[in-house]
Design an enzyme around this catalytic site. Structure first.
Site, PDB file in Angstrom:
ATOM      1  N   LYS A   1      70.861  53.573  40.433  1.00 31.29           N
ATOM      2  CA  LYS A   1      72.191  53.413  40.998  1.00 31.29           C
ATOM      3  C   LYS A   1      72.397  54.298  42.217  1.00 31.29           C
ATOM      4  O   LYS A   1      73.155  53.942  43.130  1.00 31.29           O
ATOM      5  CB  LYS A   1      73.222  53.703  39.918  1.00 31.29           C
ATOM      6  CG  LYS A   1      73.130  52.726  38.735  1.00 31.29           C
ATOM      7  CD  LYS A   1      74.011  53.146  37.593  1.00 31.29           C
ATOM      8  CE  LYS A   1      73.877  52.181  36.414  1.00 31.29           C
ATOM      9  NZ  LYS A   1      72.528  52.140  35.848  1.00 31.29           N
TER      10      LYS A   1
ATOM     11  N   GLU B   1      80.208  60.251  40.534  1.00 35.34           N
ATOM     12  CA  GLU B   1      80.991  59.428  41.434  1.00 35.34           C
ATOM     13  C   GLU B   1      82.461  59.515  41.030  1.00 35.34           C
ATOM     14  O   GLU B   1      82.779  59.895  39.897  1.00 35.34           O
ATOM     15  CB  GLU B   1      80.520  57.976  41.403  1.00 35.34           C
ATOM     16  CG  GLU B   1      80.759  57.272  40.084  1.00 35.34           C
ATOM     17  CD  GLU B   1      80.234  55.832  40.094  1.00 35.34           C
ATOM     18  OE1 GLU B   1      79.594  55.440  41.083  1.00 35.34           O
ATOM     19  OE2 GLU B   1      80.464  55.126  39.098  1.00 35.34           O
TER      20      GLU B   1
ATOM     21  N   HIS C   1      82.372  52.818  27.772  1.00 33.80           N
ATOM     22  CA  HIS C   1      81.784  52.223  28.965  1.00 33.80           C
ATOM     23  C   HIS C   1      80.881  51.041  28.631  1.00 33.80           C
ATOM     24  O   HIS C   1      80.074  50.626  29.454  1.00 33.80           O
ATOM     25  CB  HIS C   1      81.000  53.257  29.778  1.00 33.80           C
ATOM     26  CG  HIS C   1      81.763  54.521  30.013  1.00 33.80           C
ATOM     27  ND1 HIS C   1      82.878  54.581  30.801  1.00 33.80           N
ATOM     28  CD2 HIS C   1      81.582  55.779  29.530  1.00 33.80           C
ATOM     29  CE1 HIS C   1      83.348  55.811  30.812  1.00 33.80           C
ATOM     30  NE2 HIS C   1      82.586  56.550  30.047  1.00 33.80           N
TER      31      HIS C   1
ATOM     32  N   GLU D   1      78.018  44.376  40.096  1.00 36.74           N
ATOM     33  CA  GLU D   1      79.220  44.823  39.407  1.00 36.74           C
ATOM     34  C   GLU D   1      80.136  45.601  40.342  1.00 36.74           C
ATOM     35  O   GLU D   1      79.678  46.375  41.191  1.00 36.74           O
ATOM     36  CB  GLU D   1      78.846  45.674  38.194  1.00 36.74           C
ATOM     37  CG  GLU D   1      77.946  44.951  37.205  1.00 36.74           C
ATOM     38  CD  GLU D   1      77.875  45.652  35.867  1.00 36.74           C
ATOM     39  OE1 GLU D   1      78.251  46.841  35.811  1.00 36.74           O
ATOM     40  OE2 GLU D   1      77.446  45.016  34.891  1.00 36.74           O
TER      41      GLU D   1
ATOM     42  N   GLU E   1      77.211  48.812  40.895  1.00 39.26           N
ATOM     43  CA  GLU E   1      75.766  48.750  40.730  1.00 39.26           C
ATOM     44  C   GLU E   1      75.315  47.298  40.719  1.00 39.26           C
ATOM     45  O   GLU E   1      76.134  46.378  40.617  1.00 39.26           O
ATOM     46  CB  GLU E   1      75.344  49.417  39.415  1.00 39.26           C
ATOM     47  CG  GLU E   1      75.949  48.748  38.185  1.00 39.26           C
ATOM     48  CD  GLU E   1      75.671  49.504  36.907  1.00 39.26           C
ATOM     49  OE1 GLU E   1      74.834  50.419  36.942  1.00 39.26           O
ATOM     50  OE2 GLU E   1      76.279  49.188  35.879  1.00 39.26           O
TER      51      GLU E   1
ATOM     52  N   ASN F   1      72.676  44.993  38.506  1.00 44.23           N
ATOM     53  CA  ASN F   1      71.785  44.909  37.351  1.00 44.23           C
ATOM     54  C   ASN F   1      70.730  43.850  37.625  1.00 44.23           C
ATOM     55  O   ASN F   1      71.049  42.665  37.764  1.00 44.23           O
ATOM     56  CB  ASN F   1      72.558  44.573  36.083  1.00 44.23           C
ATOM     57  CG  ASN F   1      73.514  45.684  35.680  1.00 44.23           C
ATOM     58  OD1 ASN F   1      74.677  45.442  35.425  1.00 44.23           O
ATOM     59  ND2 ASN F   1      73.040  46.904  35.619  1.00 44.23           N
TER      60      ASN F   1
ATOM     61  N   ARG G   1      68.630  42.031  36.145  1.00 42.79           N
ATOM     62  CA  ARG G   1      68.214  41.388  34.892  1.00 42.79           C
ATOM     63  C   ARG G   1      69.308  40.423  34.455  1.00 42.79           C
ATOM     64  O   ARG G   1      70.356  40.316  35.095  1.00 42.79           O
ATOM     65  CB  ARG G   1      68.022  42.450  33.805  1.00 42.79           C
ATOM     66  CG  ARG G   1      69.261  43.330  33.638  1.00 42.79           C
ATOM     67  CD  ARG G   1      69.151  44.281  32.477  1.00 42.79           C
ATOM     68  NE  ARG G   1      70.202  45.294  32.489  1.00 42.79           N
ATOM     69  CZ  ARG G   1      71.440  45.126  32.048  1.00 42.79           C
ATOM     70  NH1 ARG G   1      71.813  43.933  31.594  1.00 42.79           N
ATOM     71  NH2 ARG G   1      72.320  46.110  32.076  1.00 42.79           N
TER      72      ARG G   1
END
Length: 616
Positions: free
Chosen positions: A116, A183, A218, A258, A270, A272, A274
């Protein structure tokens, strides 16, 4: 052409990939740990290869062992699923180096986006190198992996170092990579993502949006497509950013970009690299099979110039073996029955009679409803979950039903702070007051069939006791020549699996199932108590018992018998089902006993420590 696929994963996603492979005529290969020897994914594959050991580090995170398994089983392709090694570039290279087809993006794209920190740098977004009071709250986040692991919200500057260390330890354990970054933490934003699919011929599809704002720790709980209430302008911006991110790394295959949406703006989180857990809602809305499309891309075939049109709305709920009212504590044990009404898609890695262990994620299944409108899809899913038979450990089923029917969710006003605001109300027990009576009458009916008939003369009251929603309930009824009788209700029918009562003129049917001392009356879960309680089942005041089976991963530095402790101070950490759980001091006082040591496997209810309060 791919002829045989090994899925380098387990549980629900392995079964999901196998289903598509079977439909396409492709042979399937599973890998399984010792803990998964009898798991569904190992049973339904055409071939299965054992990975010795039980922990992820010993098994599903050993890339060289998985490549070796693929070659031994004659597979010609590897699908990574999600989690474990799905975003590990070294594993992707090992697969292709072994002349196997990798069903995923190029290793270079994984390297660019799986971290990330590097992904943000690629898109010109800098992490917080120095944190001040003005920056709070902040989020400490693992650079690798996902699923909510290695993430900590920090609201006090004094907590930053400790939370960063905890996140590093959890990330190292889960992903083999302890890198974390900091962050800004945006309170109460919406978690919105874009599904992308790209081929090797330069085509990139943006397959709509998904809203995944309802999260615990999360980790997503309820997801839907499309994300409701977004303006056309914001939707176009999300699509543009997602496609731009994919093209920046020459991406191929399925992936998800996302964002956190707040104040009408999209903030990149980020990418992903996959397939996502929530991919079925996109499949339902677009009428596609994303796994089949992954295979198509991996074979080098092109996508169409434009994606199919979206139709209707889809909502997915993740059914977990966990107790939301007890800090989301994971649960283990035998899953006796899992059955949902027709009309709802069920993706699962379990069947009736399977055991839920301690080593992996506690997700039992994903239930997905699709309809012409959001209102219809939400109502259909809530109704199906309410009527579902989920017999076994405590689950989050009631929470899901209440969440789907909550006014904020039905009005599409939810955000990532939903459970922070509403969890107490959503987990307040509301069991059926007639469930204990139904359980008692069903039990009496079962016994009468095996030991005689109802009495001809009125008998002494029969008394049974149950624990329901944490409280003890006593039931009284009488046997008569016409059957059992209870005050305040008419007993119309009794059988071991069905009781019919008339309550204030309304007939009510109660389906009953019993497994040892565990009784399920419709959606209500009860525990039958013995007539005489066990006098030895006592613990000293201040005893800290393991809330779940797991592994003691660490004990607070310097903690020993005789140490002074403050209420709320973490004393030790348990790891179970991919999550770390803190065991804290219940009162301020003295640690009089410490039975836990790092590396120790403990069962639920095991005595870990004893704290004596100052006034005791």
């Amino acid at each position: 052409m791919i002829t045989s696929v090994l899925v380098a994963n387990r549980g629900e996603i392995a079964c999901r990939v196998f289903r598509t492979c079977r439909e396409l005529g492709i042979r399937t290969v599973a890998v399984f740990s010792d803990a998964d020897e009898h798991a569904l994914h190992a049973r339904v594959a055409d071939a299965a290869v054992r990975l010795p050991g039980s922990t992820p580090a010993e098994t599903y995170l050993r890339g060289e062992a998985i490549v070796k398994a693929a070659l031994a089983a004659g597979a010609d392709a590897v699908h990574p699923g999600y989690g474990f090694l799905s975003e590990n570039a070294a594993f992707a290279r090992a697969v292709t180096d072994a002349a196997l087809t990798w069903i995923g993006p190029p290793p270079e794209a994984i390297e660019a986006m799986a971290s990330k920190t590097r992904a943000k740098e690629l898109l010109g977004i800098a992490p917080l190198d120095t944190v001040t009071e003005a920056d709070l709250p902040v989020l400490v986040k693992a650079a690798a992996g996902g699923g909510g692991r290695g993430m900590r919200v920090v609201r006090r500057l004094a907590d930053l170092d400790a939370e960063r260390d905890a996140a590093r330890a959890e990330a190292q354990s889960a992903f083999g990579d302890g890198e974390v970054f900091v962050e800004p933490y945006v309170e109460n934003g919406r978690h919105v993502e874009v599904q992308i699919l790209a081929d090797t011929h330069g085509t990139v599809w943006a397959l709509g949006t998904r809203d995944c704002s309802l999260q615990r720790r999360h980790q997503k709980v309820i997801e839907e497509a499309p994300a409701p209430g977004l303006s056309e302008e914001l939707t176009r911006d999300l699509y543009d950013q997602a496609v731009r991110a994919a093209r920046a790394v020459d991406y191929t295959g399925a992936g998800t970009v996302e964002f956190l949406v707040a104040d009408g703006r999209a903030h990149f989180l980020e990418m992903n690299t996959r397939l996502q857990v929530e991919h079925p809602v996109t499949e339902a809305v677009f009428g596609i099979d994303l796994v089949a499309l992954q295979l198509r891309v991996a074979e080098g075939r092109p996508l169409g110039p434009e994606p199919p049109r979206a139709r209707g709305h889809a909502v997915e709920a993740r059914l977990y073996a966990e107790d939301p009212a007890a800090g989301w504590a994971p649960q283990t044990g035998r899953l006796h029955r899992l059955d949902l009404p027709d009309g709802v898609r069920l993706d699962t890695g379990y069947t009736d009679g399977d055991d839920i262990g301690v080593h992996y994620d506690p997700m039992l299944a994903k239930a997905v409803a699709h309809a012409a409108t959001r209102e219809e899809a939400v109502r259909r899913l809530a109704g199906a979950l309410e009527r579902a038979a989920v017999h076994g450990p405590v689950t989050n089923r009631d929470l899901l039903v209440r969440s789907l029917r909550h006014e904020e969710f039905t009005a599409a006003r939810m955000d990532t702070g939903f459970y922070g605001r509403h969890l107490p109300a959503l987990t307040t027990p509301a069991p059926d007051p007639y469930a204990p009576l139904a359980a008692a009458l069903a039990d009496a009916s079962s016994r009468s069939r095996f030991g005689g008939a109802w009495r001809n003369l009125p008998a002494q009251p029969q008394v049974k006791r149950y624990v329901m929603a944490g409280e003890e309930h006593e039931v009284r009824y009488r046997h008569t020549r016409t059957g059992p009788r209870a005050d305040g209700v008419r007993v119309l029918h009794t059988a071991p699996d069905l009781v019919v009562l008339e309550v204030e003129g309304v007939q009510r049917r109660f389906e009953v199932a019993r497994y040892g001392d565990q009784v399920h009356v419709g959606p209500t879960r009860l525990t039958a108590l013995p007539r005489f309680p066990d006098p030895t089942a006592q613990h000293a005041p201040g005893s800290l018992l393991a809330p779940m089976p797991g592994t003691v991963v660490r004990v607070a530095e310097g903690l020993r018998e005789g140490s002074s402790v403050e209420a709320g101070r973490p004393l030790l950490w348990l790891e179970a089902m991919k999550m770390e759980h803190r065991i804290t001091a219940p009162v301020t006082g003295t640690l009089t006993a410490l039975h836990a040591v790092p590396g120790q496997q403990v069962a639920v209810g095991s005595l870990l420590a004893v704290v004596r309060g100052e006034g005791d």
